[in-house]
Design a protein around this motif. Structure first.
Motif, PDB file in Angstrom:
ATOM      1  N   UNK A  48       0.937  -1.015  -0.035  1.00  0.00           N
ATOM      2  CA  UNK A  48      -0.046   0.089  -0.134  1.00  0.00           C
ATOM      3  C   UNK A  48       0.928   1.291  -0.039  1.00  0.00           C
ATOM      4  N   UNK A  49       1.308   1.563  -1.264  1.00  0.00           N
ATOM      5  CA  UNK A  49       1.961   2.728  -1.290  1.00  0.00           C
ATOM      6  C   UNK A  49       3.298   2.603  -0.802  1.00  0.00           C
ATOM      7  N   UNK A  57      -7.068  -8.791  14.730  1.00  0.00           N
ATOM      8  CA  UNK A  57      -8.213  -8.462  15.529  1.00  0.00           C
ATOM      9  C   UNK A  57      -7.393  -7.911  17.237  1.00  0.00           C
ATOM     10  N   UNK A  58      -6.439  -8.957  17.656  1.00  0.00           N
ATOM     11  CA  UNK A  58      -5.834  -8.692  18.895  1.00  0.00           C
ATOM     12  C   UNK A  58      -5.079  -7.632  19.240  1.00  0.00           C
ATOM     13  N   UNK A  59      -4.276  -7.156  17.994  1.00  0.00           N
ATOM     14  CA  UNK A  59      -3.229  -6.088  18.373  1.00  0.00           C
ATOM     15  C   UNK A  59      -3.525  -4.988  17.394  1.00  0.00           C
ATOM     16  N   UNK A  60      -4.705  -4.889  16.841  1.00  0.00           N
ATOM     17  CA  UNK A  60      -4.981  -3.867  15.644  1.00  0.00           C
ATOM     18  C   UNK A  60      -4.023  -3.666  14.240  1.00  0.00           C
ATOM     19  N   UNK A  61      -3.057  -4.697  14.385  1.00  0.00           N
ATOM     20  CA  UNK A  61      -1.964  -4.591  13.125  1.00  0.00           C
ATOM     21  C   UNK A  61      -1.286  -3.425  13.064  1.00  0.00           C
ATOM     22  N   UNK A  62      -0.510  -3.225  11.877  1.00  0.00           N
ATOM     23  CA  UNK A  62       0.434  -2.063  11.803  1.00  0.00           C
ATOM     24  C   UNK A  62       0.807  -2.088  10.307  1.00  0.00           C
ATOM     25  N   UNK A  63       1.899  -1.408  10.182  1.00  0.00           N
ATOM     26  CA  UNK A  63       2.693  -1.267   8.883  1.00  0.00           C
ATOM     27  C   UNK A  63       4.285  -0.762   9.140  1.00  0.00           C
ATOM     28  N   UNK A  64       4.888  -1.156   7.843  1.00  0.00           N
ATOM     29  CA  UNK A  64       6.208  -0.779   7.842  1.00  0.00           C
ATOM     30  C   UNK A  64       6.716  -0.434   6.365  1.00  0.00           C
ATOM     31  N   UNK A  65       7.625   0.302   6.259  1.00  0.00           N
ATOM     32  CA  UNK A  65       8.093   1.070   5.029  1.00  0.00           C
ATOM     33  C   UNK A  65       8.920  -0.221   4.413  1.00  0.00           C
ATOM     34  N   UNK A  66       8.724  -0.425   3.125  1.00  0.00           N
ATOM     35  CA  UNK A  66       9.473  -1.291   2.463  1.00  0.00           C
ATOM     36  C   UNK A  66      10.421  -0.579   1.672  1.00  0.00           C
TER      37      UNK A  66
END
Length: 78
Positions: A48-49, A57-66
Motif C-alpha cells: 500500500x504505497x 483483531x488482537x493487536x490492531x495490526x500495523x505497517x512498515x516501510x518497504x
C-alpha cells in the motif's frame, strides 16, 4: 504499487513482487521483529504505497516501510 523486485522492512520482513505486470507477491513476515505485531497478525500480500501492512483483531495490526533490495545479478550492459 511497487515495481517488480525484492523489498525488505527495517525489521527484516520481505516482499517479492514478480509477474509480467507485478501481480504476484510473496511475503515473509517476521512478526517477532516487527513493531506492533503479534502471532495472530496476517500480512497483506500487496503493498500500500510502499508499505507492508498487517491486520489483526488482537493487536490492531500495523505497517512498515518497504525498501528495495538491490539486484544481486543486475543485467549486463553492452
Amino acid at each position: 504499487m511497487l515495481p517488480v523486485g525484492k523489498y525488505r522492512t527495517k525489521a527484516g520482513s520481505t516482499m517479492t513482487i514478480s509477474g509480467k505486470h507485478g501481480g504476484i507477491s510473496d511475503v515473509s513476515f517476521d512478526w517477532v521483529e516487527e513493531d506492533n505485531a503479534c502471532l495472530d497478525c496476517q500480512p497483506d500480500p500487496y503493498d500500500e504505497d510502499g508499505y507492508l501492512t498487517w491486520n489483526c483483531d488482537h493487536c490492531d495490526g500495523g505497517s512498515a516501510k518497504l525498501e528495495k533490495i538491490p539486484d544481486e545479478n543486475p543485467p549486463k550492459k553492452d
